[in-house]
Design a protein around this motif. Structure first.
Motif, PDB file in Angstrom:
ATOM      1  N   LEU A   1     -28.207  31.346 -26.234  1.00  0.00           N
ATOM      2  CA  LEU A   1     -29.625  31.094 -26.488  1.00  0.00           C
ATOM      3  C   LEU A   1     -30.478  31.196 -25.229  1.00  0.00           C
ATOM      4  O   LEU A   1     -31.696  31.041 -25.303  1.00  0.00           O
ATOM      5  N   LYS A   2     -29.806  31.427 -24.092  1.00  0.00           N
ATOM      6  CA  LYS A   2     -30.497  31.535 -22.810  1.00  0.00           C
ATOM      7  C   LYS A   2     -31.303  30.273 -22.506  1.00  0.00           C
ATOM      8  O   LYS A   2     -32.481  30.332 -22.125  1.00  0.00           O
ATOM      9  N   VAL A   3     -30.659  29.144 -22.706  1.00  0.00           N
ATOM     10  CA  VAL A   3     -31.275  27.867 -22.351  1.00  0.00           C
ATOM     11  C   VAL A   3     -30.338  27.113 -21.415  1.00  0.00           C
ATOM     12  O   VAL A   3     -29.120  27.283 -21.455  1.00  0.00           O
ATOM     13  N   GLN A   4     -30.934  26.325 -20.571  1.00  0.00           N
ATOM     14  CA  GLN A   4     -30.177  25.508 -19.614  1.00  0.00           C
ATOM     15  C   GLN A   4     -30.421  24.042 -19.921  1.00  0.00           C
ATOM     16  O   GLN A   4     -31.566  23.598 -19.998  1.00  0.00           O
ATOM     17  N   HIS A   5     -29.342  23.294 -20.121  1.00  0.00           N
ATOM     18  CA  HIS A   5     -29.453  21.867 -20.407  1.00  0.00           C
ATOM     19  C   HIS A   5     -29.482  21.114 -19.082  1.00  0.00           C
ATOM     20  O   HIS A   5     -28.515  21.130 -18.323  1.00  0.00           O
ATOM     21  N   ASN A   6     -30.586  20.461 -18.807  1.00  0.00           N
ATOM     22  CA  ASN A   6     -30.780  19.784 -17.528  1.00  0.00           C
ATOM     23  C   ASN A   6     -30.249  18.351 -17.561  1.00  0.00           C
ATOM     24  O   ASN A   6     -30.133  17.749 -18.634  1.00  0.00           O
ATOM     25  N   PRO A   7     -29.948  17.782 -16.394  1.00  0.00           N
ATOM     26  CA  PRO A   7     -29.413  16.406 -16.328  1.00  0.00           C
ATOM     27  C   PRO A   7     -30.324  15.364 -16.958  1.00  0.00           C
ATOM     28  O   PRO A   7     -29.854  14.326 -17.426  1.00  0.00           O
ATOM     29  N   ASN A   8     -31.638  15.608 -16.981  1.00  0.00           N
ATOM     30  CA  ASN A   8     -32.563  14.637 -17.566  1.00  0.00           C
ATOM     31  C   ASN A   8     -32.761  14.858 -19.071  1.00  0.00           C
ATOM     32  O   ASN A   8     -33.709  14.351 -19.670  1.00  0.00           O
TER      33      ASN A   8
ATOM     34  N   ALA B   1     -36.852  19.548 -29.778  1.00  0.00           N
ATOM     35  CA  ALA B   1     -35.800  18.726 -29.178  1.00  0.00           C
ATOM     36  C   ALA B   1     -35.180  19.518 -28.009  1.00  0.00           C
ATOM     37  O   ALA B   1     -35.308  20.738 -27.963  1.00  0.00           O
ATOM     38  N   PRO B   2     -34.492  18.844 -27.088  1.00  0.00           N
ATOM     39  CA  PRO B   2     -34.189  17.407 -27.058  1.00  0.00           C
ATOM     40  C   PRO B   2     -35.286  16.564 -26.424  1.00  0.00           C
ATOM     41  O   PRO B   2     -35.168  15.341 -26.388  1.00  0.00           O
ATOM     42  N   GLU B   3     -36.349  17.198 -25.903  1.00  0.00           N
ATOM     43  CA  GLU B   3     -37.420  16.410 -25.294  1.00  0.00           C
ATOM     44  C   GLU B   3     -38.045  15.470 -26.323  1.00  0.00           C
ATOM     45  O   GLU B   3     -38.491  14.372 -25.983  1.00  0.00           O
ATOM     46  N   HIS B   4     -38.084  15.921 -27.571  1.00  0.00           N
ATOM     47  CA  HIS B   4     -38.651  15.121 -28.662  1.00  0.00           C
ATOM     48  C   HIS B   4     -37.636  15.109 -29.796  1.00  0.00           C
ATOM     49  O   HIS B   4     -37.604  16.003 -30.633  1.00  0.00           O
ATOM     50  N   ARG B   5     -36.806  14.099 -29.804  1.00  0.00           N
ATOM     51  CA  ARG B   5     -35.719  14.047 -30.769  1.00  0.00           C
ATOM     52  C   ARG B   5     -36.226  13.696 -32.168  1.00  0.00           C
ATOM     53  O   ARG B   5     -37.277  13.067 -32.325  1.00  0.00           O
TER      54      ARG B   5
END
Length: 205
Positions: free
Chosen positions: A17-24, A124-128
């Protein structure tokens, strides 16, 4: 038996999906996502414009109006059904402005002869969840109370569909459940049908 070679399995959905899951617990989205802007160009068969749902949440919806509905020759100013559409892509990418969803809604508005309201909900995941479900209900409340001419002049509020694709189908389903409890609050808007295109559901065992 076909000798066609099958594609390799997807081992890393983030890479796919060319997305990076960040630690935050946020995502950096690098997926190519062409956007289309709304247009009132009368050379087009469908006119489009955006309405704000909730400024603080940065949510909005895009209206699609078949140009033929505005023609003087439209006998008796026939009112059109309303399709409230929720885009797909796993709750995490793309938007109502994504060209693929814009074009889909424009073609649907012209072919079906309906006003389409495509909702841009929080991702999401910023707004679950249930954030996207909350946004769906806010969109319906806006549509019900808006004084926008495209809604007040061209829409038959008694013929409203909730429609979604994939994750959007799930949103439409949950919005439908909430509508049952709030029908009186949404009058004169009446949700008559659900159109769920490949919705997905899950639960804890």
């Amino acid at each position: 038996m076909s000798n066609q070679t099958l594609p390799p399995p997807i081992n890393d959905p983030y890479q796919y999906l060319k997305v990076q899951h960040n630690p935050n617990d946020t995502l950096t989205r690098n997926l190519e996502d062409p956007h289309t802007s709304p247009s009132l160009d009368t050379s087009l068969s469908v006119l489009t414009k955006d309405l704000t749902i909730n400024r603080s949440n940065q949510t909005w919806l895009r209206l699609f109006l078949p140009k033929k509905a505005t023609n003087v020759s439209n006998l008796n100013n026939k009112l059109l059904p309303l399709i409230v559409f929720f885009h797909g892509s796993g709750f995490i990418v793309l938007s109502a402005a994504s060209t693929m969803f814009h074009n889909f809604c424009a073609e649907m508005a012209e072919t079906v002869e309906a006003v389409v309201a495509s909702v841009d909900y929080r991702l999401a995941p910023e707004h679950r969840l249930p954030a996207a479900y909350d946004d769906a209900m806010e969109a319906l409340s806006l549509i019900r109370s808006s004084d926008d001419e495209w809604l007040t002049k061209y829409v038959d509020f008694s013929k409203c569909f909730l429609m979604g694709n994939s994750a959007g189908g799930t949103i439409a389903y949950h919005a439908g459940l909430r509508v049952v409890e709030k029908m009186n609050d949404l009058e004169p808007l009446k949700i008559q049908w659900l159109i769920l295109r490949q919705p997905f559901f899950w639960w804890d065992q």
